[in-house]
Scaffold this motif. Structure first.
Motif, PDB file in Angstrom:
ATOM      1  N   ALA A 282       8.226   5.054  -0.546  1.00  0.00           N
ATOM      2  CA  ALA A 282       7.360   4.472   0.485  1.00  0.00           C
ATOM      3  C   ALA A 282       6.091   5.304   0.651  1.00  0.00           C
ATOM      4  N   ARG A 283       6.235   6.619   0.654  1.00  0.00           N
ATOM      5  CA  ARG A 283       5.063   7.487   0.826  1.00  0.00           C
ATOM      6  C   ARG A 283       4.098   7.363  -0.345  1.00  0.00           C
ATOM      7  N   PHE A 284       4.629   7.272  -1.563  1.00  0.00           N
ATOM      8  CA  PHE A 284       3.732   7.193  -2.710  1.00  0.00           C
ATOM      9  C   PHE A 284       3.045   5.829  -2.773  1.00  0.00           C
ATOM     10  N   GLU A 285       3.769   4.783  -2.388  1.00  0.00           N
ATOM     11  CA  GLU A 285       3.165   3.451  -2.332  1.00  0.00           C
ATOM     12  C   GLU A 285       2.038   3.430  -1.299  1.00  0.00           C
ATOM     13  N   SER A 286       2.279   4.042  -0.155  1.00  0.00           N
ATOM     14  CA  SER A 286       1.259   4.111   0.888  1.00  0.00           C
ATOM     15  C   SER A 286       0.049   4.921   0.420  1.00  0.00           C
ATOM     16  N   PHE A 287       0.302   6.008  -0.269  1.00  0.00           N
ATOM     17  CA  PHE A 287      -0.783   6.841  -0.813  1.00  0.00           C
ATOM     18  C   PHE A 287      -1.663   6.035  -1.764  1.00  0.00           C
ATOM     19  N   LEU A 288      -1.058   5.288  -2.672  1.00  0.00           N
ATOM     20  CA  LEU A 288      -1.830   4.489  -3.629  1.00  0.00           C
ATOM     21  C   LEU A 288      -2.629   3.401  -2.916  1.00  0.00           C
ATOM     22  N   HIS A 289      -2.024   2.820  -1.881  1.00  0.00           N
ATOM     23  CA  HIS A 289      -2.721   1.782  -1.127  1.00  0.00           C
ATOM     24  C   HIS A 289      -3.918   2.366  -0.381  1.00  0.00           C
ATOM     25  N   GLN A 290      -3.721   3.483   0.280  1.00  0.00           N
ATOM     26  CA  GLN A 290      -4.808   4.124   1.017  1.00  0.00           C
ATOM     27  C   GLN A 290      -5.926   4.583   0.093  1.00  0.00           C
ATOM     28  N   ALA A 291      -5.563   4.923  -1.135  1.00  0.00           N
ATOM     29  CA  ALA A 291      -6.573   5.348  -2.118  1.00  0.00           C
ATOM     30  C   ALA A 291      -7.282   4.165  -2.763  1.00  0.00           C
ATOM     31  N   GLY A 292      -6.856   2.946  -2.415  1.00  0.00           N
ATOM     32  CA  GLY A 292      -7.485   1.757  -2.969  1.00  0.00           C
ATOM     33  C   GLY A 292      -7.059   1.430  -4.386  1.00  0.00           C
ATOM     34  N   LEU A 293      -5.929   1.986  -4.809  1.00  0.00           N
ATOM     35  CA  LEU A 293      -5.476   1.788  -6.193  1.00  0.00           C
ATOM     36  C   LEU A 293      -4.527   0.608  -6.331  1.00  0.00           C
ATOM     37  N   ILE A 294      -3.964   0.137  -5.215  1.00  0.00           N
ATOM     38  CA  ILE A 294      -3.186  -1.102  -5.207  1.00  0.00           C
ATOM     39  C   ILE A 294      -3.649  -1.926  -4.001  1.00  0.00           C
ATOM     40  N   ALA A 295      -3.551  -3.237  -4.123  1.00  0.00           N
ATOM     41  CA  ALA A 295      -4.100  -4.130  -3.092  1.00  0.00           C
ATOM     42  C   ALA A 295      -3.276  -4.121  -1.814  1.00  0.00           C
ATOM     43  N   ALA A 296      -1.969  -3.974  -1.953  1.00  0.00           N
ATOM     44  CA  ALA A 296      -1.090  -3.993  -0.785  1.00  0.00           C
ATOM     45  C   ALA A 296       0.140  -3.139  -1.054  1.00  0.00           C
ATOM     46  N   ALA A 297       0.691  -2.540   0.004  1.00  0.00           N
ATOM     47  CA  ALA A 297       1.894  -1.723  -0.137  1.00  0.00           C
ATOM     48  C   ALA A 297       3.125  -2.619  -0.118  1.00  0.00           C
ATOM     49  N   ARG A 298       3.955  -2.481  -1.133  1.00  0.00           N
ATOM     50  CA  ARG A 298       5.185  -3.260  -1.214  1.00  0.00           C
ATOM     51  C   ARG A 298       6.339  -2.521  -0.534  1.00  0.00           C
ATOM     52  N   PRO A 299       7.349  -3.268  -0.090  1.00  0.00           N
ATOM     53  CA  PRO A 299       8.545  -2.585   0.435  1.00  0.00           C
ATOM     54  C   PRO A 299       9.262  -1.858  -0.694  1.00  0.00           C
ATOM     55  N   VAL A 300       9.980  -0.814  -0.335  1.00  0.00           N
ATOM     56  CA  VAL A 300      10.691  -0.022  -1.349  1.00  0.00           C
ATOM     57  C   VAL A 300      11.643  -0.895  -2.165  1.00  0.00           C
ATOM     58  N   SER A 301      12.227  -1.919  -1.534  1.00  0.00           N
ATOM     59  CA  SER A 301      13.183  -2.775  -2.229  1.00  0.00           C
ATOM     60  C   SER A 301      12.553  -3.503  -3.425  1.00  0.00           C
ATOM     61  N   GLY A 302      11.233  -3.602  -3.437  1.00  0.00           N
ATOM     62  CA  GLY A 302      10.553  -4.214  -4.573  1.00  0.00           C
ATOM     63  C   GLY A 302      10.190  -3.234  -5.662  1.00  0.00           C
ATOM     64  N   LEU A 303      10.514  -1.949  -5.427  1.00  0.00           N
ATOM     65  CA  LEU A 303      10.160  -0.907  -6.380  1.00  0.00           C
ATOM     66  C   LEU A 303      11.372  -0.173  -6.940  1.00  0.00           C
ATOM     67  N   ALA A 304      12.395   0.004  -6.116  1.00  0.00           N
ATOM     68  CA  ALA A 304      13.512   0.874  -6.493  1.00  0.00           C
ATOM     69  C   ALA A 304      14.791   0.412  -5.827  1.00  0.00           C
ATOM     70  N   VAL A 305      15.914   0.739  -6.459  1.00  0.00           N
ATOM     71  CA  VAL A 305      17.220   0.353  -5.937  1.00  0.00           C
ATOM     72  C   VAL A 305      18.210   1.477  -6.177  1.00  0.00           C
ATOM     73  N   ASP A 306      19.168   1.616  -5.283  1.00  0.00           N
ATOM     74  CA  ASP A 306      20.280   2.547  -5.441  1.00  0.00           C
ATOM     75  C   ASP A 306      21.502   1.712  -5.817  1.00  0.00           C
ATOM     76  N   LEU A 307      21.852   1.730  -7.104  1.00  0.00           N
ATOM     77  CA  LEU A 307      22.954   0.905  -7.577  1.00  0.00           C
ATOM     78  C   LEU A 307      24.296   1.373  -7.065  1.00  0.00           C
ATOM     79  N   GLY A 308      24.351   2.614  -6.567  1.00  0.00           N
ATOM     80  CA  GLY A 308      25.611   3.127  -6.061  1.00  0.00           C
ATOM     81  C   GLY A 308      25.803   2.916  -4.572  1.00  0.00           C
ATOM     82  N   ALA A 309      24.801   2.330  -3.914  1.00  0.00           N
ATOM     83  CA  ALA A 309      24.893   2.134  -2.464  1.00  0.00           C
ATOM     84  C   ALA A 309      25.951   1.084  -2.139  1.00  0.00           C
ATOM     85  N   PRO A 310      26.688   1.261  -1.025  1.00  0.00           N
ATOM     86  CA  PRO A 310      27.727   0.272  -0.678  1.00  0.00           C
ATOM     87  C   PRO A 310      27.123  -1.058  -0.267  1.00  0.00           C
TER      88      PRO A 310
END
Length: 310
Positions: A282-310
């Motif tokens: 989330a922090r890195f997505e926000s950093f890229l958005h604030q730097a103008g490198l991505i148009a919008a910040a996506r939720p973490v669920s659209g970037l990464a998953v924990d396959l071991g989570a219950p």
């Protein structure tokens, strides 16, 4: 009858039932890939019912694209690259971590004219990967009062430390602190790193496993990650023996550079490769958005998953 039963048991052995899996590395085999190679050599993949084909790419830019189009089950990529590629619409998701700290650095000559980042004004800076490395460099420069317009970018085509040592460039971005720094020390031209995480960038996972979220086999990937976790534990417990196993797979690995890089990489391997630090993404997505490198910040669920989570 006993002979028939024995034959049936042989036919149903784990070796006959292994799932085949293709993993594309980010580059040629090197110490960054230690848990994968040790898992292969120690039989941990086989124990997990997997037959893993490990492929080194012809072009380091290809692995995530190969996963996106279904030509591989997994690829090794970089967290910063993942954010940018998902923003571009590539169907990718982080499913595991290989190296859990940044390795990238802004590298200069130890005895050269660049003593501080502000000294890069008017300098030539070498890079290899457009987009990702430019994004990191832009942020580092901005924090030190410089813009990309005040430097000259030079594509050194993966020849990072040679370009710096030869004077072709004044600095390089994209050098790995566990590799290029050792390479330069061995060559007798020592370098010095400016670390992105000490220059205002959020910490991130350098090397990650990415899959196509639309087609991935979560069970198979979960077993792969469990095998690499087992290998990482072995590496931590047996650093010398694991180095010998790793180096024993190829004569090209049996040199001073790879041995030094192995020692420097060992403490950076993810001890829990399946575990996800959602805040980090989330922090890195926000950093890229604030730097103008991505148009919008996506939720973490659209970037990464924990396959071991219950």
């Amino acid at each position: 009858m006993k002979h028939l039963l024995f034959a049936a048991l042989l036919a149903a052995s784990p070796a006959a039932a292994q799932d085949q899996m293709t993993l594309v590395l980010d580059w040629f085999v090197n110490p960054d890939h230690g848990p994968i190679i040790v898992a292969q050599e120690n039989g941990y993949f086989a124990d997990a019912g997997l037959q893993v084909e490990v492929i080194a790419p012809a072009d380091p830019a290809d692995p995530p694209k190969m996963v996106a189009v279904g030509r591989a089950d997994l690829a090794i990529s970089y967290q910063p690259q993942l954010h940018l590629q998902v923003a571009e619409g590539l169907p990718l998701i982080r499913v595991g971590t290989l190296v859990a700290t940044p390795l990238n650095c802004l590298l200069v000559l130890e005895d050269g004219p660049v003593k501080a980042i502000a000294d890069l004004k008017g300098a030539r800076v070498g890079f290899s990967v457009a987009g990702v490395e430019e994004a990191l460099l832009s942020a580092i420069l901005a924090r030190n009062g410089l813009s990309m317009n005040e430097i000259t970018l030079v594509n050194v085509n993966w020849s990072l430390s040679p370009a710096l040592m030869s004077g072709q460039v004044d600095a390089v971005i994209g050098a790995f602190r566990n590799f290029e720094l050792n390479q330069m020390e061995i060559e007798g031209v020592p370098g010095r790193c400016f670390y992105p995480e000490e220059e205002g960038l959020p910490a991130y996972d350098e090397l990650i496993y990415v899959a196509n979220p639309e087609t991935m086999d979560a069970d198979m990937i979960g077993r792969f990650l469990a095998a690499t976790e087992r290998a990482t534990q072995y590496i931590v417990n047996h650093p010398r023996e694991s180095w010998e196993i790793f180096a024993g797979t190829s004569p090209e690995l049996q040199d001073e550079l790879n041995e030094k890089a192995w020692a420097d990489t060992l403490p950076r391997f993810a001890l829990r490769p399946a575990a996800l630090d959602a805040g980090r993404y989330a922090r890195f997505e926000s950093f890229l958005h604030q730097a103008g490198l991505i148009a919008a910040a996506r939720p973490v669920s659209g970037l990464a998953v924990d396959l071991g989570a219950p």
